[in-house]
Design a protein around this motif. Structure first.
Motif, PDB file in Angstrom:
ATOM      1  N   ARG A 125     -20.541  53.103  47.426  1.00  0.00           N
ATOM      2  CA  ARG A 125     -20.468  54.514  47.044  1.00  0.00           C
ATOM      3  C   ARG A 125     -20.107  55.411  48.221  1.00  0.00           C
ATOM      4  N   ILE A 126     -20.523  55.028  49.411  1.00  0.00           N
ATOM      5  CA  ILE A 126     -20.282  55.880  50.580  1.00  0.00           C
ATOM      6  C   ILE A 126     -18.786  56.073  50.839  1.00  0.00           C
ATOM      7  N   TYR A 128     -16.484  56.324  48.462  1.00  0.00           N
ATOM      8  CA  TYR A 128     -16.077  57.355  47.505  1.00  0.00           C
ATOM      9  C   TYR A 128     -16.561  58.732  47.958  1.00  0.00           C
ATOM     10  N   ASP A 129     -17.791  58.782  48.461  1.00  0.00           N
ATOM     11  CA  ASP A 129     -18.331  60.052  48.961  1.00  0.00           C
ATOM     12  C   ASP A 129     -17.481  60.595  50.107  1.00  0.00           C
TER      13      ASP A 129
END
Length: 169
Positions: A125-126, A128-129
């Motif tokens: 996810r990081i 995408y963040d």
């Protein structure tokens, strides 16, 4: 007597409407090439990992038995674009370098989890963040540069007053 209007392409009209000044053109080009590169890299990895598409060069790039991530290509592209920007100041060159820079940025931040955690978790996810944050920063530069310029001056004045007040204590 009458000025003849030159017809511009619909794409150019859209760019003229979206990008309101030449100053904002370079960040817009960086943003667009960054986003397209990120989407292309994600699509490529998805298609190859799920055996939807085969490419003649294979799924990954290897150099002497080592898997070379596209993050590495992004770093080299950023180095080349940054170095070239120091020497070539022509507006046309800046546009080409903005495309190159956006591509390097997209390839690099696509694998943000890899260079932050040093683990090969491509769908973390990081990453995408990080891409969302970079996109928001670029959009702020493109569309709200005047606002941030004014806010920057205000913040600087407030910090100066605060520092002056603290030194008087």
């Amino acid at each position: 007597m009458f000025k003849q209007r030159t017809k511009i392409s619909p794409f150019r009209a859209l760019v003229n409407r979206i990008v309101v000044s030449k100053l904002e053109e370079i960040p817009f080009i960086v943003f667009l090439s960054f986003l397209l590169t990120f989407v292309t890299a994600r699509a490529y990895v998805y298609l190859t990992n799920n055996d939807i598409m085969d490419f003649p060069w294979g799924q990954y790039v290897y150099f002497r038995g080592v898997h070379v991530h596209h993050l590495n290509f992004g770093i080299f592209i950023l180095v080349i674009a940054g170095f070239a920007a120091l020497y070539d100041l022509r507006p046309g060159a800046h546009r080409r370098l903005a495309v190159l820079y956006g591509i390097g940025l997209g390839l690099t931040f696509d694998e943000f989890a890899l260079w932050l955690k040093l683990t090969d978790d491509y769908y973390a996810r990081i990453s995408y963040d990080a891409v969302i944050i970079i996109a928001l920063i670029l959009l702020n530069i493109i569309y709200f540069s005047d606002f941030w310029r004014r806010m920057g001056r205000t913040i600087l004045r407030m910090a100066t007053l605060f520092m002056g007040w603290r030194s008087m204590r």
